[in-house]
Design a protein around this motif. Structure first.
Motif, PDB file in Angstrom:
ATOM      1  N   LEU A 148       0.830  -1.206   0.000  1.00 48.35           N
ATOM      2  CA  LEU A 148       0.000   0.000   0.000  1.00 48.35           C
ATOM      3  C   LEU A 148       0.866   1.259   0.000  1.00 48.35           C
ATOM      4  O   LEU A 148       0.563   2.235  -0.687  1.00 48.35           O
ATOM      5  N   ALA A 149       1.967   1.208   0.773  1.00 48.12           N
ATOM      6  CA  ALA A 149       2.870   2.359   0.820  1.00 48.12           C
ATOM      7  C   ALA A 149       3.479   2.622  -0.553  1.00 48.12           C
ATOM      8  O   ALA A 149       3.608   3.790  -0.977  1.00 48.12           O
ATOM      9  N   ALA A 150       3.859   1.561  -1.239  1.00 49.64           N
ATOM     10  CA  ALA A 150       4.440   1.718  -2.576  1.00 49.64           C
ATOM     11  C   ALA A 150       3.423   2.329  -3.536  1.00 49.64           C
ATOM     12  O   ALA A 150       3.771   3.177  -4.371  1.00 49.64           O
ATOM     13  N   GLU A 151       2.156   1.920  -3.421  1.00 47.92           N
ATOM     14  CA  GLU A 151       1.112   2.489  -4.283  1.00 47.92           C
ATOM     15  C   GLU A 151       0.928   3.981  -4.016  1.00 47.92           C
ATOM     16  O   GLU A 151       0.737   4.779  -4.938  1.00 47.92           O
ATOM     17  N   ILE A 152       0.998   4.357  -2.748  1.00 40.65           N
ATOM     18  CA  ILE A 152       0.842   5.773  -2.400  1.00 40.65           C
ATOM     19  C   ILE A 152       1.998   6.583  -2.949  1.00 40.65           C
ATOM     20  O   ILE A 152       1.816   7.691  -3.488  1.00 40.65           O
TER      21      ILE A 152
END
Length: 904
Positions: A148-152
């Motif tokens: 999720l952090a990478a997507e953000i």
């Protein structure tokens, strides 16, 4: 809930002392690498850091995981290098600007000096973008958080004005603790479906919730969490992600605290842009932004301000040094024009008006007026706009002189009420609620309550006494439902940005009362008390009862003045006047007249801009700055009172010395007393009639042989330490958002040096020096003058006063002093003054007499002088006494002459 709440200083360490934990780990890791410590020591330190580190983006799970792997593989050298890099990055905050700090493969050691230099000193920061962190509350398993952090991060764009890193949590407890501990969090994104309990087995984290009054509940909805977060940090932008009926959710009144609701997460970029937009709304400074644009334009000036654009300065051989000192932008931004992108402070309609509206949002007010000549003017503006000749104002006799002068200007009659005395330290506290209620009941008994217009009090006082503001207003409104409140919060404007101190501010308490009035239970509570008291309760019964107002009758009218320059990053004399008044429309025209009366037609542009910028800073980082100021103050208290040498001669007074026990219903004694934790402190904040602002420290110096003025001068002249307020035997230290740990270290070093000097003089001077020292201490600490109360107004100034109420026509007395034939002088020292006290005629003050210290008016125009007042004046050993000239003596009015003139 855990009962083992952390000590108050341990709690603040979670905010300001996080870097200390990493420095301690650095020393342990270095010791392990040298063979001087065990791996278990490093593991224990990492374990202690672990739970709170989960609430910060840096170093984050990746770097922290690499660190744990190196520990597990016995790589002591690798651990030492990585810990030092992380620690230095946290200390300098370089991780906010250097992407390399996040690289798990970067294992440089580098120069210690180079690593601790702030980025602004060792690299180009022209492209700097402000950094913040966004909290994501999710029901997704922790294993998916890196994805999720990478997507953000993928939706970041070079044109973004700011840069942020995500922080993920998976429970109500963790979300609340993260917002409370991580001051860098500026936005919160909440997805539904999370549990209540933390995934960490760390009682200390759950103990964080206890002082905030956030108990465990079956309600773990996103809306409840949003409301809870807004309660402690109202500046946060909160976004909701829901897969339910978002239309129904958006219409729920509980969703008012949410900035925007998204259906699930339809488009990550939209959420990203919404987060940036929320921060941008707080970052915008309408007046300052326009002033910068104005300074960049080629302006021809044909108005009456030669210094504008700086030509008269920089082309001069004689004053060019001023231009070089202040810089060109100061002069480019100067103008007396109110057009061309600027605005008028007298009648703002453009960017000043918008800046004031944004300040109202930040401080929880309905309206805000910017004031550029100090809170003295803010107070006079409020008094002028809200009172007229003949109105009665219940007012603390020891309030700032601007309130007294405001009533002279308007003709309002002061009903003086007295604060509790602290005779030992030659200072006053605050006015007990019982005293205030008795004043209102006295006016009611005389049928004069309709003439009472306003209650005017100082909160917090110069020395740090904070009222239980909500209780004062509620109990007064129970007696007079339309009473206006003016709270002079010159010294505590910062308190808005502390969840603990906010309820003790005017705007914070007014918001709580508003919420209570909307609750149907408020009417039931009033009716229950009314039935218990009966139809005609005695005054004594009302004095003994914690009164509840009738919410159907209350007209909530609250005004607050704050010296923005005293506790925030505004230029000197920057002030704000805050309004939350349901009937403001009835006095709005009067306020504009007050602005025209008191505001300069040539206000300082830079000062207005600084008010705009001060608001921006407090909305974006005020929570962390105030927590740091509290931590600094606690460090000073601890360092002074626990130091074996300093504590022989100096001490910082605790609440037990500053507030009588009868006003500390919780039993709270001091911040650092054994057994005191944040839960007990929070209880005192909620319950006690008076509470001591932790950032204001009364340092007793009389026990070191110094009076306050003498010690203040010594610190300034010999050690470059500045402070404001003194008393006969103390000085006031105050921590603020500007202070650092280095300031604390400097202060303690200076006090140690002074104490060594005292000991050396006593040792070398023998018994004579010791006796002289003890006599000096006795004179300062024991032989102190009694503090005089207000006596009464002379009858000639009480034509329309009540029989038992003490108000008087101070305006007539004040202007009577303008006519020499109505005045006389009597020497303070001598037989004539003593004879007049014994035999008369009564001596009546012609003006305000205000000694500094203590700084309150011990005489006001029209006041009858008593033996108590004269004794106090004679014992004063201060050089600065406003309104008194020793060579002339006391300036007095001739009441008979005034009465005779009024009959003609």
């Amino acid at each position: 809930m855990s009962s083992s709440a952390p000590r108050i200083d341990q709690f603040t360490l979670a905010h300001a002392g996080r870097a200390d934990g990493w420095r301690d780990l650095t020393h342990l890791a270095d010791a392990w690498a040298r063979g001087a410590a065990a791996r278990s020591d490093v593991e224990a330190a990492m374990s202690a850091l672990g739970p709170t580190e989960a609430f910060h983006a840096y170093p984050g799970p990746r770097l922290f995981g690499v660190l744990a792997e190196r520990v597990a593989s016995d790589d002591a050298g690798g651990v030492a290098r990585l810990v030092r890099r992380i620690s230095n990055a946290l200390l300098t905050r370089s991780y906010r600007t250097r992407q390399s700090e996040w690289d798990v493969h970067d294992d440089r050691v580098g120069s210690e000096l180079a690593e601790v230099l702030p980025p602004a000193l060792d690299e180009d920061v022209s492209g700097h973008r402000p950094y913040f962190e966004a909290l994501f509350v999710t029901s997704q398993p922790a294993s998916r958080w890196p994805i999720l952090a990478a997507e953000i991060r993928r939706v970041r764009r070079p044109e973004d004005s700011f840069i942020y890193e995500p922080v993920f949590v998976g429970s109500f407890e963790d979300a609340f603790c993260a917002a409370a501990i991580n001051t860098a969090i500026a936005s919160v994104v909440i997805a539904e479906g999370f549990p209540y309990r933390s995934r960490h087995d760390a009682p200390v984290l759950r103990a964080v919730l206890e002082p905030f009054g956030e108990p465990e509940s079956t309600d773990v909805s996103a809306l409840r969490l949003a409301g809870s977060l807004k309660r402690i940090r109202p500046e946060l932008d909160i976004f909701l992600l829901s897969d339910r009926e978002v239309e129904e959710l958006a219409g729920n009144p509980a969703a008012d605290c949410v900035r925007r609701i998204f259906y699930a997460i339809e488009e990550p970029l939209e959420l990203h842009l919404a987060v940036l937009e929320g921060v941008r709304d707080r970052y915008e400074t309408p007046f300052f932004d326009n002033l910068k644009r104005y300074a960049q334009r080629p302006i021809g000036t044909f108005h009456a301000l030669p210094i504008a654009r700086g030509k008269s300065v920089f082309r001069s051989d004689w004053i060019r040094d001023m231009g070089e000192f202040y810089g060109i932008n100061l002069f480019l931004a100067e103008s007396s024009a109110t057009t061309g992108g600027l605005d008028s402070l007298l009648e703002p309609t453009g960017n000043i008006k918008k800046a004031q509206d944004m300040a109202a949002r930040a401080f929880g007010a309905d309206h805000v007026f910017f004031v550029t000549n100090g809170t003295s003017t803010s107070n006079k503006m409020a008094v002028q706009a809200l009172t007229k000749p003949g109105d009665i104002v219940v007012v603390d006799r020891n309030c700032h002189k601007s309130h007294h002068y405001g009533m002279v200007l308007t003709g309002a009659q002061p009903f003086y009420v007295e604060a509790f005395p602290m005779t030992e330290y030659s200072m006053y506290g605050a006015v007990p609620l019982r005293t205030i209620k008795r004043a209102l009941l006295t006016l009611r008994a005389e049928g004069r309550l309709d003439r009472l217009k306003m209650l005017d009090l100082t909160n917090c006082t110069f020395d740090g006494h904070m009222y239980n503001v909500r209780r004062v207003m509620e109990e007064c409104l129970a007696i007079k439902p339309d009473l206006i409140f003016l709270w002079d919060e010159a010294w505590s404007g910062f308190a808005r940005f502390s969840p603990f101190l906010r309820p003790r501010t005017a705007m914070g308490a007014a918001a709580d009362i508003e919420a209570w009035m909307r609750d149907p239970a408020s009417v039931a509570a009033y009716e229950k008390q009314r039935a218990a008291l009966g139809e005609n309760p005695t005054d004594e019964a009302l004095l003994e009862t914690r009164l509840i107002p009738d919410p159907r009758q209350v007209r909530l009218r609250v005004y607050q003045t704050n010296s923005t320059h005293k506790s925030m990053s505004a230029i000197r004399q920057g002030s704000m006047l805050l309004v939350k008044d349901v009937d403001f429309h009835t006095v709005e025209a009067q306020f504009h007249e007050a602005v025209f009366t008191h505001a300069s037609t040539s206000p300082n542009q830079q000062l207005i801009a600084s008010l705009d910028v001060a608001r921006r800073q407090m909305e974006l980082e005020g929570y962390g700055l105030v927590m740091n100021a509290i931590e600094i103050a606690l460090s000073i208290r601890r360092a002074v009172n626990e130091h074996p040498l300093i504590s022989r001669y100096f001490r910082v007074l605790g609440a037990d010395a500053m507030i009588p026990a009868e006003y500390r219903q919780s039993g709270f004694t001091d911040y650092l007393s054994p057994g005191v934790n944040w839960a007990t402190v929070a209880q005192a904040m909620r319950e006690d009639e008076f509470y001591l602002d932790p950032t204001r420290m009364t340092l007793v110096c009389g026990t070191a042989g110094f009076d306050g003025t003498q010690f203040k001068g010594l610190l300034a002249s010999e050690y470059d330490i500045q402070l404001n307020k003194t008393s006969r035997n103390s000085v006031l230290l105050q921590s603020n958002i500007n202070n650092t740990r280095s300031d604390v270290a400097h202060l303690i070093r200076v006090l140690v040096e002074i104490c060594h000097g005292i000991e050396k003089r006593l040792e070398s001077g023998g018994e004579a020096a010791r006796q002289a020292f003890e006599a000096r201490v006795k004179a300062l600490m024991t032989d102190v003058p009694d503090l005089p109360n207000f006596s009464r107004f002379h009858e000639v100034f009480r034509d329309d006063a009540g029989r038992d109420s003490p108000e008087g026509d101070m305006r007539t007395a004040f202007f009577g002093a303008y006519e020499p034939e109505l005045c006389e002088y009597v020497p303070l020292f001598g037989a004539e003054c003593d004879r007049r006290l014994r035999e008369g005629p009564e001596m009546v003050s012609a003006n305000f007499v205000i000694p500094y210290p203590p700084g309150f008016p011990i005489m006001v125009p029209g006041q009858v002088l008593t033996q108590e007042t004269i004794d106090f004046m004679r014992k004063l050993d201060v050089k600065e006494i406003h309104g008194y000239e020793r060579e002339h003596g006391l300036k007095l009015l001739k009441p008979d002459a005034i009465a005779a003139r009024s009959k003609r």
